[in-house]
Design a protein around this motif. Structure first.
Motif, PDB file in Angstrom:
ATOM      1  N   THR A   5       0.817  -1.206   0.000  1.00 59.53           N
ATOM      2  CA  THR A   5       0.000   0.000   0.000  1.00 59.53           C
ATOM      3  C   THR A   5       0.855   1.261   0.000  1.00 59.53           C
ATOM      4  O   THR A   5       1.848   1.373   0.719  1.00 59.53           O
ATOM      5  N   THR A  58      -2.945  -1.664  -3.107  1.00 56.54           N
ATOM      6  CA  THR A  58      -3.772  -0.462  -3.161  1.00 56.54           C
ATOM      7  C   THR A  58      -2.938   0.805  -2.987  1.00 56.54           C
ATOM      8  O   THR A  58      -1.953   0.826  -2.236  1.00 56.54           O
ATOM      9  N   GLY A  59      -3.340   1.841  -3.698  1.00 58.13           N
ATOM     10  CA  GLY A  59      -2.728   3.150  -3.534  1.00 58.13           C
ATOM     11  C   GLY A  59      -1.302   3.263  -4.010  1.00 58.13           C
ATOM     12  O   GLY A  59      -0.579   4.169  -3.587  1.00 58.13           O
ATOM     13  N   SER A  65       1.762   3.680  -6.982  1.00 63.48           N
ATOM     14  CA  SER A  65       2.086   4.236  -8.286  1.00 63.48           C
ATOM     15  C   SER A  65       3.103   3.315  -8.937  1.00 63.48           C
ATOM     16  O   SER A  65       4.226   3.171  -8.444  1.00 63.48           O
ATOM     17  N   THR A 105      -6.839  -2.070  -6.052  1.00 68.91           N
ATOM     18  CA  THR A 105      -7.727  -0.915  -6.034  1.00 68.91           C
ATOM     19  C   THR A 105      -6.965   0.389  -5.804  1.00 68.91           C
ATOM     20  O   THR A 105      -6.002   0.432  -5.038  1.00 68.91           O
ATOM     21  N   GLY A 106      -7.383   1.402  -6.529  1.00 70.03           N
ATOM     22  CA  GLY A 106      -6.858   2.744  -6.317  1.00 70.03           C
ATOM     23  C   GLY A 106      -5.412   2.953  -6.703  1.00 70.03           C
ATOM     24  O   GLY A 106      -4.747   3.844  -6.163  1.00 70.03           O
ATOM     25  N   ASN A 107      -4.916   2.176  -7.658  1.00 72.65           N
ATOM     26  CA  ASN A 107      -3.523   2.305  -8.089  1.00 72.65           C
ATOM     27  C   ASN A 107      -3.429   3.089  -9.393  1.00 72.65           C
ATOM     28  O   ASN A 107      -4.394   3.218 -10.147  1.00 72.65           O
ATOM     29  N   GLN A 108      -2.234   3.562  -9.666  1.00 71.43           N
ATOM     30  CA  GLN A 108      -1.918   4.185 -10.938  1.00 71.43           C
ATOM     31  C   GLN A 108      -0.890   3.317 -11.648  1.00 71.43           C
ATOM     32  O   GLN A 108       0.203   3.063 -11.127  1.00 71.43           O
ATOM     33  N   THR A 156     -10.601  -2.489  -9.093  1.00 69.42           N
ATOM     34  CA  THR A 156     -11.515  -1.351  -9.004  1.00 69.42           C
ATOM     35  C   THR A 156     -10.756  -0.049  -8.764  1.00 69.42           C
ATOM     36  O   THR A 156      -9.765  -0.010  -8.036  1.00 69.42           O
ATOM     37  N   GLY A 157     -11.251   1.001  -9.403  1.00 71.98           N
ATOM     38  CA  GLY A 157     -10.765   2.340  -9.113  1.00 71.98           C
ATOM     39  C   GLY A 157      -9.340   2.624  -9.502  1.00 71.98           C
ATOM     40  O   GLY A 157      -8.698   3.520  -8.930  1.00 71.98           O
ATOM     41  N   ASN A 158      -8.804   1.914 -10.478  1.00 71.75           N
ATOM     42  CA  ASN A 158      -7.426   2.125 -10.914  1.00 71.75           C
ATOM     43  C   ASN A 158      -7.382   3.007 -12.163  1.00 71.75           C
ATOM     44  O   ASN A 158      -8.370   3.140 -12.895  1.00 71.75           O
ATOM     45  N   ASN A 192     -12.694   1.681 -13.229  1.00 72.43           N
ATOM     46  CA  ASN A 192     -11.331   1.971 -13.680  1.00 72.43           C
ATOM     47  C   ASN A 192     -11.344   2.974 -14.825  1.00 72.43           C
ATOM     48  O   ASN A 192     -12.343   3.141 -15.530  1.00 72.43           O
TER      49      ASN A 192
END
Length: 639
Positions: free
Chosen positions: A392, A419-420, A422, A450-453, A481-483, A508
């Motif tokens: 994370t 998650t989170g 880069s 989730t939530g990565n770049q 999700t949410g990438n 995404n």
């Protein structure tokens, strides 16, 4: 200054002398630092030199400024003459030959060294000796009978186990008769609290001979310092400078603190060397250090973490800089460890290698808030096993792979939280989860990405994130999700779901390169499913969704999709297979659905479709057997 004779006993204590008002010293000014039985040794003076005074009070704990505090001399009136001159080392529990310049308690003796011999099988032989190349003799100050009596004390200066410990002479004879009386020595007040009084902290520089210029190998001296800190139950502090080591072993509970990762460096000696080798089930804490491989990169590990015959638990590694090693950090039998705010730089094979062969499903280890910058061709985080891994808030830059899992045979494990992070500029892939090629008895379940770049690097990368492979029945329950996925190569794929069971991809954002491209957003391969594709945003992606399975669930908001198939199941010239697109929520009315089927080899196309409120079925197309067929569909909800 020990102040012990004040009329107001609440003011007794230990003070720092100054030209103005004295204040209590920093290590003796809080209530928790003062207690019944604590000891202090006076160094100089006409009356009190070399005396030990014991704190006596009716309050426990002491309340500074309120409790009545007194200090009494330890022992009796003989105390003024009751100290022997210090010994360099003391024996460690076994009978020794009283001859030759041997190694005692990790210290190589030199001629003339005083040795406290306290563990002889014949206790008559115990005493203080002067070491020599031949036979030892008792030191001159302890040869006559009048020099030995119960209660005499001697301090030990060095050694892995006995450094800075005081020993008290015990005997049933008073006076002692040398060569006749049975003699033993017992440590005085050796408890963590009392040891901490004698010395509040330990430094590597306390060990004689440590070179802080990096010119000579100090592995044995670092090991000696580690053992001494473990015996004293205190942290080991590493002074500023460069210390050359090769595989310094930690085999017990230990805390090591540097003065900052730009100040205290452990430099690995040799191209195949290692840094710190942790081999204990006990908790280890290492902070604020720089661990560096040999020039040109070492073939070993900066930190190797294992539990010996068991499993290491709850170790922590914070504020470290590890660079130019083959592996920056490697585990084999460990769980519940934490890497926090560390930097791994230019490690040639792995920045972090994660495996737990003791219990592959043990978990809850974490890599958080760290920067991993890989050398060309390296994998920054490689996971072979160890469930519950949490990755994370990290910056993962360069190398071949950002995160890669290759699950070994006969390994069943669960839970990955990614998650989170880069993840940028890898040449092979930002994230990859596959299984070993022999396909024996391995499963992995419960993955949240989730939530990565994810940003594609330059080079040969074709898939930015690959989850699963051609092997079926091993990877379950995956949420992506949410990438944000950013492609730079016009012929690449952002996300593939390969033979994954029970998965979802939703929320995404996919960015393709500007201009014409043949990029894919989400590609499902093999018999992947059941899966659900929710609402995703695709920008400059030629084929947002490519489906190779017989059924895929999509959200009505996902308006564009595609299916790539090969008509190998055709009978004659007629394709007999079918593709069913099932919407996750039924349309209120029959949607307007446009389906274009194209033979990519011949360029022929047709528009067909069979539509209900919940699904569209595409079937029975008369293209050539073996042709590559692309099905593009576009659904519009009725107004």
């Amino acid at each position: 200054m020990l102040v012990k004779d004040q009329a107001d006993q609440t003011t007794n204590g230990i003070y720092a002398v100054s030209t103005g008002s004295w204040v209590r010293t920093g290590d003796a000014q809080s209530n928790t630092q003062f207690f019944q039985g604590m000891a202090v040794c006076v160094a100089v003076g006409t009356i009190n030199a070399r005396l030990i005074f014991i704190c006596t009070t009716t309050d426990d704990p002491v309340v500074i400024g309120t409790s009545l505090v007194t200090f009494s001399p330890f022992g009796n009136t003989l105390l003024n003459t009751g100290f022997f001159a210090p010994c360099r080392v003391a024996t460690t529990g076994s009978n020794i030959a009283l001859s030759a310049l041997q190694v005692i308690d990790g210290v190589q003796l030199a001629a003339g060294d005083r040795v406290l011999v306290k563990d002889q099988t014949s206790t008559i032989q115990n005493g203080i000796y002067t070491a020599s190349a031949g036979a030892w003799s008792r030191s001159t100050d302890v040869q006559p009978n009048t020099s030995f009596f119960p209660g005499m004390a001697v301090n030990v200066a060095s050694g892995n186990a006995n450094a800075e410990i005081m020993y008290i002479l015990n005997s049933t004879d008073d006076p002692v008769v040398i060569g006749t009386s049975h003699i033993s020595f017992a440590p005085f007040g050796v408890t963590p609290a009392l040891i901490a009084i004698v010395r509040k902290e330990r430094w590597l520089s306390d060990v004689p001979g440590v070179d802080f210029t990096g010119a000579t190998d100090c592995t044995a001296l670092v090991r000696q310092a580690i053992l001494g800190a473990q015996a004293a139950r205190m942290p080991l502090n590493i002074d500023p400078g460069t210390v050359l080591i090769n595989g310094a072993v930690i085999d017990g509970p230990c805390s090591i603190f540097g003065c900052g990762r730009s100040e205290s460096m452990l430099q690995i000696n040799g191209a195949t060397g290692n840094g710190l080798l942790i081999n204990t089930p006990s908790e280890v804490q290492i902070e604020s250090l720089w661990i560096r491989g040999a020039p040109g990169a070492s073939a070993g590990a900066g930190i190797s973490l294992a539990g010996g015959a068991s499993q290491n638990l709850f170790s922590t590694f914070r504020d470290l800089l590890v660079d130019q090693c083959a592996a920056g950090f490697a585990t084999t039998t460990a769980a519940d460890w934490t890497i926090d705010n560390c930097v791994f730089n230019v490690c040639t094979v792995y920045s972090v290698f994660v495996q737990d062969t003791y219990n592959p499903d043990a978990g809850d280890s974490q890599i958080v808030s760290s920067t991993l910058a890989g050398a060309a061709g390296s994998t920054l985080i490689y996971q072979a096993s160890s469930g519950g891994l949490k990755i994370t808030g990290n910056k993962i830059i360069g190398g071949a792979y950002g995160y890669r899992m290759v699950l070994p045979d006969n390994t069943q494990t669960v839970d990955l939280l990614f998650t989170g992070n880069s993840v940028e500029n890898q040449t092979a892939g930002g994230l990859q989860m596959v299984r070993s090629s022999s396909l024996v008895g391995s499963t992995f379940a419960n993955v949240a990405i989730t939530g990565n770049q994810f940003a594609q690097g330059l080079g040969a990368v074709t898939t930015l994130a690959q989850i699963g492979d051609v092997n079926t029945g091993w990877l379950f329950n995956v949420a992506v999700t949410g990438n944000v996925f950013t492609l730079s190569d016009p012929h690449s794929t952002a996300l593939t779901m390969n033979a994954v069971s029970d998965w979802v991809a939703s929320g995404n954002i996919f960015f393709g390169p500007t201009g014409a491209n043949s990029c894919f957003g989400i590609a499902t391969l093999g018999t992947s499913g059941p899966g659900r594709i929710g609402a995703n945003l695709f920008e400059n992606i030629n084929t947002p969704i490519s489906n190779g399975s017989v059924a895929v669930f999509v959200d009505p908001l996902t308006q564009h999709g595609s299916v790539n198939i090969t008509t190998s199941t055709a009978v004659g010239a007629l394709f007999s297979g079918s593709i069913t697109i099932t919407f996750s929520q039924p349309f209120l009315t029959v949607p307007r659905l446009k389906v274009v089927v194209t033979d990519t080899s011949s360029g022929l196309s047709a528009t067909v479709g069979a539509v209900t409120k919940t699904q569209a079925t595409i079937f029975a197309f008369g293209f050539t057997n073996g042709a590559s067929v692309q099905v593009l569909w576009e659904a519009f909800a009725d107004a």
